[in-house]
Design a protein around this motif. Structure first.
Motif, short mmCIF file in Angstrom:
data_model
loop_
_atom_site.label_atom_id
_atom_site.label_comp_id
_atom_site.label_asym_id
_atom_site.label_seq_id
_atom_site.Cartn_x
_atom_site.Cartn_y
_atom_site.Cartn_z
N ILE A 300 1.13 -1.28 -0.44
CA ILE A 300 0.29 0.52 -0.03
C ILE A 300 0.90 1.39 0.03
O ILE A 300 0.56 2.41 -0.74
N LYS A 301 1.58 0.88 0.67
CA LYS A 301 3.00 2.46 1.03
C LYS A 301 3.45 2.27 -0.48
O LYS A 301 3.80 3.90 -0.86
N THR A 302 3.83 1.42 -1.28
CA THR A 302 4.41 1.32 -2.62
C THR A 302 3.81 2.24 -3.52
O THR A 302 3.91 3.06 -4.44
N ALA A 303 2.01 1.63 -3.50
CA ALA A 303 1.48 2.15 -4.26
C ALA A 303 0.75 3.18 -4.18
O ALA A 303 0.86 4.27 -4.86
N MET A 304 1.41 3.70 -3.43
CA MET A 304 0.39 5.50 -2.83
C MET A 304 2.24 6.56 -3.16
O MET A 304 2.01 7.48 -3.81
N THR A 305 3.41 5.85 -3.17
CA THR A 305 4.34 6.43 -3.41
C THR A 305 4.26 6.82 -5.49
O THR A 305 4.78 7.37 -5.77
N ASP A 306 4.52 5.77 -5.67
CA ASP A 306 4.13 5.86 -7.04
C ASP A 306 2.70 6.02 -7.80
O ASP A 306 2.77 7.29 -8.50
N THR A 307 1.41 6.66 -7.15
CA THR A 307 0.55 7.26 -7.72
C THR A 307 0.90 8.44 -7.46
O THR A 307 -0.35 9.57 -7.15
N ALA A 308 1.39 8.83 -6.37
CA ALA A 308 1.43 10.54 -6.09
C ALA A 308 1.61 11.43 -6.91
O ALA A 308 0.92 12.75 -7.33
N PRO A 309 3.02 11.00 -8.20
CA PRO A 309 2.81 12.14 -8.99
C PRO A 309 1.64 12.49 -9.15
O PRO A 309 0.89 13.34 -10.10
N ILE A 310 0.81 10.94 -10.01
CA ILE A 310 -0.57 11.02 -11.01
C ILE A 310 -1.69 11.99 -9.80
O ILE A 310 -2.29 12.70 -11.32
N GLY A 311 -1.45 11.70 -8.46
CA GLY A 311 -2.46 12.43 -7.50
C GLY A 311 -2.06 14.04 -7.37
O GLY A 311 -3.02 15.26 -7.70
N ALA A 312 -1.05 14.45 -7.77
CA ALA A 312 -0.72 16.15 -8.05
C ALA A 312 -0.70 16.52 -8.98
O ALA A 312 -1.49 17.59 -8.99
#
Length: 362
Positions: A300-312
């Motif tokens: 979950i933490k890795t997925a959140m890190t990977d998807t952080a730019p997309i969220g931004a």
């Protein structure tokens, strides 16, 4: 007035000897009379009582203390136990003197075994049938008290045989209304030896109730005899019972008890092994759950890190600059990907030329 002269023969040594002998005989008669008159003076012990007969009939009953009675044959004294003193009587088995290894097998009908079968029938008569179809023999010791001394002395020679018959009749009736487990542990449903087991008190209560019912049945028969004018003068206060099985049945029941004990031991061992297996399984389950939870948190933490730019990007985009933001994001990502490539072949999709690229057949 002058006295007549005495005979000289009455004043000699012979006269003195006769006079002395008469005096000694007189004193002896007095002593014998005194001994006879006091011969029926008794000290009644505290645990006894005395029954006084006058000319063969009961005159009175004397409790503990000093007893003054007329000498025999005017009055006779019989000592009996006190009213609160229990007297033990061992009930004789009906099959006394006979021993048998079996009690339930057939014999050939010939003259050589008729007497033998009669002995076995007498032996079998010592066993009583229970309400569940089993047989049991009762080794009993009766404790009774003398309640009516006058009535007891009238039937003293017949009291104990009558008491034995009353016991046998009461035991037959009582045994027919009870199961074998009321007399002994033949078919255990639970471990009565386990510490704190309620079965111990339950069995003790059943045995006590059985003895009390037997005492009540015997006293009821004694009361009916008393009402009919045939009082034995006794009352049963306690019964000690030991239940016995026939030899063949005893061996079978012992085998059942042994098998039940072995089964209980095996069940206990299996229960212990099952508990150990359950504990190991619970430990493994807890380990697997902990590892899965940690791996899930990490993913979950890795997925959140990977998807952080997309969220931004999602928070920054507007309808006007959406294409521009996606183009910049694509260029940034493709540049990072191309940095890891050793060789890049670019193809213009708007060109009409056809280019052959190496690779597997489509």
């Amino acid at each position: 007035m002058s006295q007549a002269p005495r005979d000289p023969a009455l004043q000699g040594p012979v006269a003195g000897t006769v006079r002395l002998g008469f005096l000694m005989l007189y004193a002896l008669v007095i002593l014998l009379g005194a001994g006879w008159a006091s011969g029926n003076i008794h000290q009644v012990p505290p645990d006894s009582r005395a029954v006084v007969f006058r000319f063969g009939r009961v005159n009175r009953v004397q409790e503990a203390g000093l007893l003054l009675a007329w000498p025999s044959p005017i009055e006779q004294v019989r000592m009996l136990p006190a009213a609160d003193r229990q007297i033990a009587y061992k009930v004789q088995a009906q099959a006394t003197g006979f021993q048998s290894d079996e009690t339930d097998f057939q014999l050939a009908p010939n003259d050589d075994v008729i007497h033998m079968q009669g002995e076995r029938d007498l032996f079998n008569a010592a066993y009583l049938m229970t309400g569940d179809g089993n047989v049991v023999s009762l080794d009993a010791t009766l404790f009774y008290t003398i309640t009516a001394p006058s009535a007891y002395l009238l039937v003293e020679d017949h009291a104990l045989p009558a008491l034995q018959r009353i016991f046998q009749a009461s035991a037959v009736s009582l045994t027919a209304s009870r199961n074998l487990d009321d007399f002994l542990v033949a078919q255990p449903d639970e471990d009565v030896t386990a510490p704190g087991s309620s079965a111990i008190s339950a069995l003790a209560a059943r045995r006590e109730a059985l003895r009390n019912d037997l005492v009540a049945a015997m006293n009821a028969r004694l009361n009916r005899l008393r009402a009919a004018g045939e009082d034995l003068g006794i009352a049963v206060s306690r019964v000690d019972l030991v239940a016995l099985l026939p030899p063949v049945a005893k061996a079978a029941f012992d085998g059942v008890l042994t098998a039940a004990q072995i089964a209980d031991q095996n069940a206990a061992a299996a229960h212990t092994d099952a508990e150990h297996t359950m504990q190991d399984a619970n430990q493994q389950r807890d380990g697997i759950i902990s590892s899965a939870a940690a791996a899930a948190d990490e993913r979950i933490k890795t997925a959140m890190t990977d998807t952080a730019p997309i969220g931004a990007l999602e928070t920054q985009e507007t309808p006007a600059d959406r294409d521009t933001l996606l183009t910049h994001a694509y260029q940034d990502e493709i540049a990072a990907i191309l940095q890891h490539a050793g060789e890049v072949t670019a193809v213009d999709p708007r060109s009409a030329q056809q280019i052959l690229l190496p690779g597997p057949m489509p």
